[in-house]
Design a protein around this motif. Structure first.
Motif, PDB file in Angstrom:
ATOM      1  N   THR A 171      44.956  28.179  31.437  1.00 43.93           N
ATOM      2  CA  THR A 171      44.519  29.448  30.860  1.00 43.93           C
ATOM      3  C   THR A 171      43.182  29.876  31.443  1.00 43.93           C
ATOM      4  OG1 THR A 171      45.674  28.909  28.795  1.00 43.93           O
ATOM      5  CG2 THR A 171      44.002  30.637  28.704  1.00 43.93           C
ATOM      6  N   SER A 172      42.231  28.944  31.525  1.00 48.98           N
ATOM      7  CA  SER A 172      40.923  29.269  32.101  1.00 48.98           C
ATOM      8  C   SER A 172      41.036  29.628  33.574  1.00 48.98           C
ATOM      9  CB  SER A 172      39.971  28.084  31.925  1.00 48.98           C
ATOM     10  OG  SER A 172      39.786  27.781  30.554  1.00 48.98           O
ATOM     11  N   ALA A 173      41.905  28.924  34.300  1.00 45.93           N
ATOM     12  CA  ALA A 173      42.111  29.244  35.715  1.00 45.93           C
ATOM     13  C   ALA A 173      42.709  30.636  35.882  1.00 45.93           C
ATOM     14  CB  ALA A 173      43.006  28.197  36.364  1.00 45.93           C
ATOM     15  N   ALA A 174      43.625  31.001  34.993  1.00 46.28           N
ATOM     16  CA  ALA A 174      44.219  32.340  35.055  1.00 46.28           C
ATOM     17  C   ALA A 174      43.178  33.409  34.735  1.00 46.28           C
ATOM     18  CB  ALA A 174      45.399  32.431  34.085  1.00 46.28           C
ATOM     19  N   ILE A 175      42.240  33.099  33.835  1.00 40.44           N
ATOM     20  CA  ILE A 175      41.165  34.044  33.532  1.00 40.44           C
ATOM     21  C   ILE A 175      40.299  34.267  34.768  1.00 40.44           C
ATOM     22  CG2 ILE A 175      39.053  34.349  32.184  1.00 40.44           C
ATOM     23  CD1 ILE A 175      40.460  32.953  29.863  1.00 40.44           C
ATOM     24  N   ILE A 176      40.025  33.200  35.516  1.00 43.25           N
ATOM     25  CA  ILE A 176      39.253  33.339  36.757  1.00 43.25           C
ATOM     26  C   ILE A 176      39.978  34.254  37.738  1.00 43.25           C
ATOM     27  CG2 ILE A 176      38.402  32.088  38.788  1.00 43.25           C
ATOM     28  CD1 ILE A 176      37.827  29.724  36.997  1.00 43.25           C
ATOM     29  N   VAL A 177      41.291  34.067  37.864  1.00 38.21           N
ATOM     30  CA  VAL A 177      42.077  34.926  38.756  1.00 38.21           C
ATOM     31  C   VAL A 177      42.018  36.380  38.284  1.00 38.21           C
ATOM     32  CG1 VAL A 177      44.392  35.393  39.640  1.00 38.21           C
ATOM     33  CG2 VAL A 177      43.594  33.046  39.439  1.00 38.21           C
ATOM     34  N   LEU A 178      42.104  36.597  36.971  1.00 37.47           N
ATOM     35  CA  LEU A 178      42.035  37.954  36.429  1.00 37.47           C
ATOM     36  C   LEU A 178      40.676  38.587  36.723  1.00 37.47           C
ATOM     37  CD1 LEU A 178      43.229  40.246  34.717  1.00 37.47           C
ATOM     38  CD2 LEU A 178      42.387  39.056  32.682  1.00 37.47           C
ATOM     39  N   LEU A 179      39.591  37.823  36.568  1.00 37.75           N
ATOM     40  CA  LEU A 179      38.256  38.350  36.856  1.00 37.75           C
ATOM     41  C   LEU A 179      38.102  38.677  38.337  1.00 37.75           C
ATOM     42  CD1 LEU A 179      36.009  36.022  34.641  1.00 37.75           C
ATOM     43  CD2 LEU A 179      36.591  38.413  34.235  1.00 37.75           C
ATOM     44  N   VAL A 180      38.625  37.819  39.195  1.00 38.23           N
ATOM     45  CA  VAL A 180      38.556  38.092  40.637  1.00 38.23           C
ATOM     46  C   VAL A 180      39.352  39.352  40.972  1.00 38.23           C
ATOM     47  CG1 VAL A 180      39.215  37.221  42.912  1.00 38.23           C
ATOM     48  CG2 VAL A 180      38.144  35.689  41.264  1.00 38.23           C
ATOM     49  N   PHE A 181      40.525  39.490  40.357  1.00 37.23           N
ATOM     50  CA  PHE A 181      41.348  40.680  40.562  1.00 37.23           C
ATOM     51  C   PHE A 181      40.595  41.932  40.122  1.00 37.23           C
ATOM     52  CE2 PHE A 181      45.647  42.799  39.293  1.00 37.23           C
ATOM     53  CZ  PHE A 181      45.515  43.675  40.358  1.00 37.23           C
ATOM     54  N   LEU A 182      39.948  41.862  38.951  1.00 35.36           N
ATOM     55  CA  LEU A 182      39.206  43.004  38.422  1.00 35.36           C
ATOM     56  C   LEU A 182      38.025  43.349  39.317  1.00 35.36           C
ATOM     57  CD1 LEU A 182      38.636  45.039  36.140  1.00 35.36           C
ATOM     58  CD2 LEU A 182      37.361  43.238  34.976  1.00 35.36           C
ATOM     59  N   LEU A 183      37.273  42.334  39.753  1.00 34.58           N
ATOM     60  CA  LEU A 183      36.119  42.579  40.622  1.00 34.58           C
ATOM     61  C   LEU A 183      36.547  43.155  41.967  1.00 34.58           C
ATOM     62  CD1 LEU A 183      33.985  39.375  39.899  1.00 34.58           C
ATOM     63  CD2 LEU A 183      33.553  41.706  39.107  1.00 34.58           C
ATOM     64  N   THR A 184      37.658  42.672  42.501  1.00 36.28           N
ATOM     65  CA  THR A 184      38.154  43.200  43.776  1.00 36.28           C
ATOM     66  C   THR A 184      38.545  44.662  43.643  1.00 36.28           C
ATOM     67  OG1 THR A 184      38.979  41.000  44.383  1.00 36.28           O
ATOM     68  CG2 THR A 184      39.861  42.879  45.594  1.00 36.28           C
TER      69      THR A 184
END
Length: 422
Positions: free
Chosen positions: A393-406
């Protein structure tokens, strides 16, 4: 006489050297210092909360990108009866592996090396890792090879320092053989019941398709609506009613748009449930008011002299709007679009209402196929009992944040480019 001088000092607001004026100045400076201290404290507190959030998410999430493995020696010639590498090359490789009984071969090799209960140490997806290695390098089927396979979820969590007593005992016995490797499955797989098999690619692809549909619908309609309301629409009660309605829609709770999507797109139009198309249409309805409001403010901020100069040299009303007003207003419009799309990317409630919480084991192949998105996937994993899903879950949150920042970085780059151009 002294009382008269003091009275004059108090009544004379321009006497900067007087005691009363100096007292007022000191109070102003003290108030300013207190305000600066409060502002600095608010920034430090906000930065502290943000740092705490990032440290916790990154600390837990980075473990989700790794997996614990054990080596297994597999004697392929003895187990397969002398299969050749050529059988598993080309398009028929997967079909030939399915007839080979690879799962039984892996289980037998594990029992030979780790005993009859050895299969309990490994994830059920271990044989799939062997299959991938054979397809990548078919020559290993002709020799005895050592392949590292992912362990069972509880052992993986215990080896990373957060397991139960039973799993920690297993880890202690296998300490010298356990290793940690990068979990490529997390980036390439979709949802699964085993935390050692789950991946975010299915949800990430669903988010990409859904956001593309949202932007494709909300951006042009929102911008054209803003231009019409500011440049063409007459000022009367009807347009005032439209303006109030748009402002109210921007403040409506997101779950209301989910109910609207359920009633209109699913029940009325009969569109496929859980499809990215329905999700994109629903989020477009939610994002459009934000784009319209920001677009109107950006168009309104364009100086009237620009319009007058263009009209003065013979430009038509449409040329004024699309050749001069719109390019100047585009940076502000893009800012509103960034805010709207960022809100849409993190939404869960409206997508749950239209059925995008289904168990999706394969990535969607089109806009009408069942799909899920990253926020919903994170929500579903956070509700799992297995402790292995916590780090996922935490790893998926990191991916979501990277997606949002990109996504935001791209929009900011486009906005700055237009600002530089004009």
């Amino acid at each position: 006489m002294n009382s008269t001088v003091a009275y004059v000092e108090e009544r004379n607001p321009t006497d900067w050297q007087g005691d009363a004026m100096q007292k007022r100045i000191r109070k102003r400076y003290a108030s300013e210092r207190r305000f600066k201290a409060l502002g600095l404290g608010a920034i430090v507190l906000s930065a502290g909360f943000l740092a705490f959030l990032l440290i916790v998410m990154v600390g837990n999430g980075l473990r989700g990108f790794t997996q614990t493995e054990l080596p297994v020696e597999i004697d392929f010639p003895a187990m397969t009866g002398g299969a050749s590498a050529s059988q598993f090359e080309g398009n028929n490789g997967v079909a030939n592996l399915q007839t080979l009984g690879l799962r039984d071969i892996v289980d037998a090799s594990v029992q030979i090396q780790y005993g009859e209960q050895g299969t309990e140490l490994f994830s059920n997806s271990g044989w799939q890792a062997v299959q991938s290695k054979i397809l990548d390098n078919p020559e290993i089927i002709e020799s005895k090879s050592i392949i590292y396979l992912p362990v069972e979820s509880e052992i993986d969590v215990a080896y990373k320092g957060d397991g139960n007593a039973t799993a920690e005992k297993k880890v202690a016995k296998l300490q010298d053989q356990l290793t940690t490797g990068f979990n490529t499955n997390f980036l390439t797989n979709s949802d699964a019941t085993d935390p050692m098999q789950v991946g975010i690619w299915g949800a990430l692809k669903g988010s990409l398709i859904t956001m593309f549909i949202t932007l494709l619908i909300a951006f042009p309609i929102g911008v054209l609506s803003a231009l019409y309301l500011e440049e063409y629409a007459p000022k009367n009660r009807f347009t005032d009613l439209i303006e109030v309605s748009i402002n109210n829609l921007a403040a409506v709770p997101s779950i209301i748009f989910g109910l609207l999507g359920l009633a209109v797109f699913l029940n009325l139009f009969g569109l496929p449930r859980s499809a990215a198309l329905v999700g994109g249409l629903t989020l477009a309805l939610m994002t459009m008011p934000v784009i319209v409001i920001s677009g109107r403010n950006a168009v309104k901020a364009v100086p009237p002299s620009i319009r007058e100069a263009a009209l003065g040299i013979g430009a038509s009303q449409m040329q004024v709007v699309f050749h001069h007003v719109l390019p100047l207003a585009l940076p502000g419009i893009l800012t509103g679009t960034i805010i709207g799309m960022a809100r849409a990317l993190g939404e869960t409630a409206p997508l749950l209402m239209i059925g995008m919480r289904a168990f999706i084991a394969t990535p969607p192949g089109g806009i009408t196929e069942p799909a899920t998105v990253l926020p919903v996937q994170i929500f579903l994993w956070s509700d799992e009992v297995n402790r292995g899903f916590v780090e996922k879950t935490s790893a998926a949150i990191i991916v979501l944040l990277v997606f949002l920042l990109t996504m935001n970085a791209l929009a900011i780059y486009l906005r700055n480019r237009f600002e530089t151009r004009w």
